[in-house]
Design a protein around this motif. Structure first.
Motif, PDB file in Angstrom:
ATOM      1  N   ASN A   1       0.827  -1.206   0.000  1.00 27.82           N
ATOM      2  CA  ASN A   1       0.000   0.000   0.000  1.00 27.82           C
ATOM      3  C   ASN A   1       0.860   1.254   0.000  1.00 27.82           C
ATOM      4  OD1 ASN A   1      -2.384  -1.459   0.042  1.00 27.82           O
ATOM      5  ND2 ASN A   1      -2.495  -1.515   2.277  1.00 27.82           N
ATOM      6  N   LEU A   2       1.944   1.240   0.767  1.00 26.24           N
ATOM      7  CA  LEU A   2       2.835   2.397   0.795  1.00 26.24           C
ATOM      8  C   LEU A   2       3.494   2.624  -0.561  1.00 26.24           C
ATOM      9  CD1 LEU A   2       4.550   1.920   4.272  1.00 26.24           C
ATOM     10  CD2 LEU A   2       2.927   3.702   3.632  1.00 26.24           C
ATOM     11  N   ILE A   3       3.914   1.549  -1.217  1.00 24.27           N
ATOM     12  CA  ILE A   3       4.511   1.684  -2.550  1.00 24.27           C
ATOM     13  C   ILE A   3       3.490   2.259  -3.532  1.00 24.27           C
ATOM     14  CG2 ILE A   3       5.435   0.381  -4.515  1.00 24.27           C
ATOM     15  CD1 ILE A   3       6.732  -1.529  -2.489  1.00 24.27           C
ATOM     16  N   SER A   4       2.257   1.780  -3.452  1.00 24.09           N
ATOM     17  CA  SER A   4       1.203   2.291  -4.341  1.00 24.09           C
ATOM     18  C   SER A   4       0.976   3.771  -4.114  1.00 24.09           C
ATOM     19  CB  SER A   4      -0.102   1.508  -4.115  1.00 24.09           C
ATOM     20  OG  SER A   4       0.059   0.146  -4.446  1.00 24.09           O
ATOM     21  N   GLN A   5       0.927   4.185  -2.835  1.00 25.87           N
ATOM     22  CA  GLN A   5       0.714   5.598  -2.531  1.00 25.87           C
ATOM     23  C   GLN A   5       1.907   6.439  -2.982  1.00 25.87           C
ATOM     24  OE1 GLN A   5      -1.963   7.053  -1.484  1.00 25.87           O
ATOM     25  NE2 GLN A   5      -3.149   5.182  -1.197  1.00 25.87           N
ATOM     26  N   TRP A   6       3.107   5.913  -2.826  1.00 28.12           N
ATOM     27  CA  TRP A   6       4.292   6.645  -3.271  1.00 28.12           C
ATOM     28  C   TRP A   6       4.272   6.824  -4.780  1.00 28.12           C
ATOM     29  CZ3 TRP A   6       8.630   5.328  -6.274  1.00 28.12           C
ATOM     30  CH2 TRP A   6       9.716   6.204  -6.193  1.00 28.12           C
ATOM     31  N   CYS A   7       3.918   5.766  -5.500  1.00 28.15           N
ATOM     32  CA  CYS A   7       3.830   5.865  -6.965  1.00 28.15           C
ATOM     33  C   CYS A   7       2.764   6.874  -7.377  1.00 28.15           C
ATOM     34  CB  CYS A   7       3.533   4.493  -7.567  1.00 28.15           C
ATOM     35  SG  CYS A   7       4.900   3.312  -7.453  1.00 28.15           S
ATOM     36  N   ALA A   8       1.606   6.836  -6.693  1.00 38.65           N
ATOM     37  CA  ALA A   8       0.530   7.777  -7.022  1.00 38.65           C
ATOM     38  C   ALA A   8       0.956   9.211  -6.739  1.00 38.65           C
ATOM     39  CB  ALA A   8      -0.725   7.423  -6.229  1.00 38.65           C
ATOM     40  N   ALA A   9       1.719   9.412  -5.656  1.00 37.34           N
ATOM     41  CA  ALA A   9       2.145  10.759  -5.286  1.00 37.34           C
ATOM     42  C   ALA A   9       3.027  11.383  -6.358  1.00 37.34           C
ATOM     43  CB  ALA A   9       2.895  10.718  -3.951  1.00 37.34           C
ATOM     44  N   TYR A  10       3.785  10.544  -7.078  1.00 32.41           N
ATOM     45  CA  TYR A  10       4.690  11.055  -8.100  1.00 32.41           C
ATOM     46  C   TYR A  10       4.281  10.641  -9.513  1.00 32.41           C
ATOM     47  CZ  TYR A  10       7.487  12.172  -4.058  1.00 32.41           C
ATOM     48  OH  TYR A  10       7.904  12.684  -2.860  1.00 32.41           O
ATOM     49  N   SER A  11       2.997  10.252  -9.653  1.00 35.07           N
ATOM     50  CA  SER A  11       2.418   9.931 -10.966  1.00 35.07           C
ATOM     51  C   SER A  11       3.220   8.850 -11.690  1.00 35.07           C
ATOM     52  CB  SER A  11       2.328  11.200 -11.833  1.00 35.07           C
ATOM     53  OG  SER A  11       1.559  12.175 -11.206  1.00 35.07           O
ATOM     54  N   LEU A  12       3.640   7.849 -10.945  1.00 38.51           N
ATOM     55  CA  LEU A  12       4.385   6.733 -11.531  1.00 38.51           C
ATOM     56  C   LEU A  12       3.454   5.552 -11.744  1.00 38.51           C
ATOM     57  CD1 LEU A  12       7.599   6.840  -9.309  1.00 38.51           C
ATOM     58  CD2 LEU A  12       7.296   7.797 -11.589  1.00 38.51           C
ATOM     59  N   PRO A  13       3.618   4.812 -12.846  1.00 39.84           N
ATOM     60  CA  PRO A  13       2.762   3.640 -13.069  1.00 39.84           C
ATOM     61  C   PRO A  13       3.016   2.576 -12.014  1.00 39.84           C
ATOM     62  CG  PRO A  13       4.563   3.679 -14.657  1.00 39.84           C
ATOM     63  CD  PRO A  13       4.629   4.978 -13.909  1.00 39.84           C
ATOM     64  N   ASN A  14       1.959   1.967 -11.543  1.00 40.06           N
ATOM     65  CA  ASN A  14       2.103   0.911 -10.538  1.00 40.06           C
ATOM     66  C   ASN A  14       0.954  -0.058 -10.703  1.00 40.06           C
ATOM     67  OD1 ASN A  14       3.149  -0.351  -8.055  1.00 40.06           O
ATOM     68  ND2 ASN A  14       1.232   0.357  -7.185  1.00 40.06           N
ATOM     69  N   GLU A  15       1.273  -1.266 -11.132  1.00 39.92           N
ATOM     70  CA  GLU A  15       0.249  -2.280 -11.357  1.00 39.92           C
ATOM     71  C   GLU A  15       0.108  -3.142 -10.120  1.00 39.92           C
ATOM     72  OE1 GLU A  15       1.127  -4.519 -14.800  1.00 39.92           O
ATOM     73  OE2 GLU A  15       1.114  -2.809 -16.158  1.00 39.92           O
ATOM     74  N   THR A  16      -1.108  -3.148  -9.549  1.00 42.98           N
ATOM     75  CA  THR A  16      -1.373  -3.988  -8.387  1.00 42.98           C
ATOM     76  C   THR A  16      -1.666  -5.401  -8.856  1.00 42.98           C
ATOM     77  OG1 THR A  16      -2.319  -2.101  -7.222  1.00 42.98           O
ATOM     78  CG2 THR A  16      -2.857  -4.284  -6.377  1.00 42.98           C
ATOM     79  N   PRO A  17      -1.038  -6.410  -8.278  1.00 42.30           N
ATOM     80  CA  PRO A  17      -1.307  -7.795  -8.688  1.00 42.30           C
ATOM     81  C   PRO A  17      -2.771  -8.140  -8.509  1.00 42.30           C
ATOM     82  CG  PRO A  17       0.616  -7.669  -7.237  1.00 42.30           C
ATOM     83  CD  PRO A  17      -0.031  -6.318  -7.228  1.00 42.30           C
ATOM     84  N   ASP A  18      -3.276  -9.029  -9.375  1.00 38.40           N
ATOM     85  CA  ASP A  18      -4.668  -9.441  -9.282  1.00 38.40           C
ATOM     86  C   ASP A  18      -4.966  -9.983  -7.894  1.00 38.40           C
ATOM     87  OD1 ASP A  18      -5.003  -8.765 -11.886  1.00 38.40           O
ATOM     88  OD2 ASP A  18      -4.737 -10.797 -12.668  1.00 38.40           O
ATOM     89  N   GLY A  19      -6.053  -9.467  -7.313  1.00 37.57           N
ATOM     90  CA  GLY A  19      -6.465  -9.937  -6.002  1.00 37.57           C
ATOM     91  C   GLY A  19      -5.686  -9.326  -4.861  1.00 37.57           C
ATOM     92  N   ALA A  20      -4.728  -8.425  -5.181  1.00 29.46           N
ATOM     93  CA  ALA A  20      -3.893  -7.891  -4.119  1.00 29.46           C
ATOM     94  C   ALA A  20      -4.534  -6.721  -3.408  1.00 29.46           C
ATOM     95  CB  ALA A  20      -2.542  -7.460  -4.691  1.00 29.46           C
TER      96      ALA A  20
END
Length: 728
Positions: free
Chosen positions: A359-378
């Motif tokens: 979740n922290l990695i996803s938020q960090w990517c979103a904060a800097y407009s970086l692509p981040n694919e969440t694994p299915d079901g994750a």
């Protein structure tokens, strides 16, 4: 120096002693002693400045022990100096490394107690007390094996270390009885709600204000935000239904004890998850901006130590270390049976998802407009967690709070109404029960009256509250039956005072249009279709997505096409084919609309729309290509020979269709085969140029016969039919 656990979110805390810890690599002798002295001194100094409202006795005892260690390390610095590297035996260096790990774990535990919310510490009181006892025993063991003779300690230093070791060995597990009594008091309040009652007002005030020190609405909100993040991370073994109940109790107490006035009522709504993490995550990164250059250093703890890349799916192995799933899986498949970091043997091959880090990695990517694919079901939403752990106490407390809020929304001042709308927005973001009894309490008419408010924050919060309420299917009918409510939703869509208000108005129309009977009502509402078309053409990426989803839903009604043509929605959808964010849904909507021959002829007479569809066939996703070929096939089927000629002469179309016949989805291949047949018939009767339609007839025939149970107007769009509610 950076340790494996240097990155810690102030707002989201892992349980402090979880996982494996390692001392700094490459340090020995004098450097290790200096590092120990510096770390231990820093921990003592920081802890002295902290006030521990809970676990104070345990924390002060730990700090006293750390002070003795500071005395030891400072003595070693003076005694050995730069010759420590050569004069310290390896066994002594190993013991000093163990002491470094102890000091670092003590640091994490003290930080956890000073920076976690009060209610969270109270709920975890016995477990945290156990952590303090465990760490005392750990220090006793480290001192037992420390070869004091080789350190040549002075008598007074040796005496203090021996005494410290004895005290640690004799230390007992201690839980503060007053803190335990307070924890049981919180549970008694929840029990009162479970039986349909409410806590005694004086008892509640004494507990929150005097004993917990929660003395205003702002502290209540901070407590709620922290507890919600703990529910989302699910890092610790705790009954989430209790946490859910405490959140509801705190929300009830916030209004019952401190009223509805708030100094920040007129400030824009802030997503506490997104922005608190954005600030904290930026602490772990290094940003450098030049005239046009932008570089970003990935926080070390977000990188897999095997691949050295940003982790996409972090998992924890049996030793407590975290790796990217793909990297550690490959490591294990290659025959390795040890942990890459620690060298310890892996007792099993089980990989446990590290949700908090993901979740922290996803938020960090979103904060800097970086692509981040969440694994299915994750992905795990707070809504699904709340639904799974809702308790009777939480439901009843939230119901009573909703009644208070709706009453103030109807009769309070403008400032109070703004606060009530904001809180209803927050309550309605999670839980079917919350959305249900907010609507039952009469919130819908009171909220939509704020849609014409001149206060942009009040308008946005009221509209978003309606959006969140509408997610519960039974509430859709209540909203549509409210006289004037749909008209005012469209008013906000057209003239909303903030971008988010306009976008959420479009999302609300999408939510409501999921019910077939309401599609025609929305399409007929003055200005609705035109405003959606305008948002699709000129909105932000999120606004475009909301608009195209709403238009897609409206296009499924057989009587909506005329409004969509006359109000510019069809042209907007055709233009949106060039935008990869919404192209797939736009092509799907056009496929549905072109069931009507007038629309098929109108769109087919314009080269722009055909060109955009052909372009989507070339560059789109498999689903987008499928919808594009389906739209062209439907256009030709309904539009007549002139339209077929316009399509058949498009450059490169023949080659693209041949590619789809070999590599496309099953539905795409079937549509492509049908389109080829129509173009071949057109070619035999008229002279067309630009494409060779002599495609393998066996291939065309086989694909045309596949899936004969499909209707020509079938459309497939990978689009969720539920609102992705913002954290509002």
């Amino acid at each position: 120096m950076t340790s494996p656990f240097a990155y810690l979110s102030v707002r989201r805390r892992r349980f402090p002693l979880a996982g494996a810890f390692f001392s700094p690599s490459g340090l020995s002798g004098a450097a290790l002693i200096h590092a120990l002295a510096a770390l231990c001194s820093d921990v003592v100094a920081a802890s002295t400045r902290c006030s521990f409202r809970f676990q104070g006795c345990n924390a002060r005892s730990l700090v006293r022990r750390l002070r003795v260690l500071v005395f030891l390390f400072e003595y070693l610095k003076e005694s050995f100096g730069p010759v420590a590297s050569s004069s310290l035996p390896p066994s002594t260096v190993l013991c000093l490394r163990e002491l470094y790990i102890f000091v670092y774990r003590a640091k994490l535990l003290l930080e956890y107690c000073s920076q976690s919310s009060r209610l969270w510490l109270l709920l975890r009181n016995p477990q945290i007390s156990g952590n303090f006892h465990d760490i005392a025993q750990e220090l006793a063991t480290a001192l037992d094996v420390l070869p004091l003779n080789s350190l040549r300690l002075a008598a007074d230093v040796r005496e203090q270390i021996d005494l410290l070791r004895l005290q640690c060995r004799r230390s007992k597990f201690f839980v503060d009885p007053e803190e335990e009594e307070l924890r049981h008091k919180i549970h008694s309040f929840l029990a009162r709600f479970e039986t349909g009652g409410v806590p005694d007002p004086e008892e509640l005030r004494n507990t929150f204000v005097d004993l917990l020190g929660i003395q205003d609405a702002g502290v209540c909100r901070t407590e709620i935000e922290f507890l919600e993040e703990q529910m989302l991370s699910q890092d610790e073994d705790i009954d989430l239904s209790v946490v859910s109940g405490v959140i509801a109790l705190t929300r009830y107490s916030r209004f019952f004890l401190f009223g509805f006035h708030e100094v920040e009522a007129d400030k824009p709504f802030i997503d506490v998850y997104k922005f608190s993490r954005k600030r904290l995550l930026s602490q772990g990164s290094s940003l450098r901006e030049g005239s046009s250059d932008f570089s970003l250093t990935i926080p070390k703890d977000f990188c897999c130590t095997i691949s050295l890349d940003l982790m996409k799916d972090p998992v924890v192995v049996s030793t407590g270390q975290t790796y990217d799933r793909a990297s550690i899986t490959q490591w294990i498949e290659e025959g390795h049976r040890t942990c890459p970091n620690s060298g310890q043997t892996l007792t099993n091959s089980r990989l446990v998802p590290n949700r908090a880090l993901r979740n922290l990695i996803s938020q960090w990517c979103a904060a800097y407009s970086l692509p981040n694919e969440t694994p299915d079901g994750a992905g795990v939403s707070i809504d699904s967690i709340t639904a799974a752990c809702a308790s009777e106490a939480a439901i009843e407390a939230n119901r009573i709070t909703a009644l208070m809020l709706v009453e103030q929304l109807s009769a309070g001042s403008q400032e109070v109404k703004a606060v009530a709308a904001r809180e209803l927005r927050l309550m309605a973001k999670t839980g079917k029960e919350n959305r249900s009894f907010i609507a039952e309490a009469g919130a819908i008419p009171a909220l939509y009256r704020l849609f014409r408010s001149t206060n942009p924050v009040a308008q946005e919060n009221a509209l978003t509250a309606i959006l969140n309420i509408s997610i519960h299917d039974e509430n859709k009918k209540k909203i549509m039956e409210e006289n004037g409510c749909l008209e005012l939703i469209v008013y906000v869509l057209r003239y909303g005072l903030t971008t988010e208000a306009r976008e959420n108005a479009a999302a609300t129309l999408f939510s409501l249009s999921a019910v077939h009977d309401f599609k025609k009502m929305i399409a007929d509402e003055h200005g609705a279709v035109a405003a959606l078309a305008d948002l699709l053409m000129q909105g932000s990426p999120r606004g475009k997505k909301d608009a195209v989803m709403a238009l897609f839903n409206l296009s499924t009604h057989p009587e909506s096409w005329s409004h969509m043509l006359n109000m510019g929605a069809v042209s907007a959808l055709a233009g949106a084919l060039r935008d990869e964010i919404v192209a797939e849904e736009a092509a799907g909507a056009l496929t549905l609309l072109m069931r009507h021959h007038i629309l098929a002829q109108t769109i087919g007479s314009e080269d722009t729309a055909i060109t955009n569809l052909v372009g989507l066939m070339k560059r789109g996703t498999p689903k987008a290509k499928e919808n594009a070929i389906a739209a062209l096939q439907e256009m030709c089927r309904r539009g007549g020979s002139n339209v077929i000629q316009n399509v058949a002469k498009m450059p490169m179309l023949g080659g693209l269709i041949q590619t789809i016949l070999f590599t496309g989805t099953k539905r795409a291949r079937r549509k492509a085969a049908l389109l080829v047949r129509m173009c071949q018939r057109c070619e035999s009767s008229t002279a067309t140029h630009g494409n060779d339609w002599s495609i393998n007839n066996t291939l065309v025939r086989n694909n045309a016969l596949r899936g004969s149970n499909y209707q020509s107007g079938d459309v497939s769009v990978s689009m969720p039919m539920t609102i992705q509610v913002p954290v509002l």
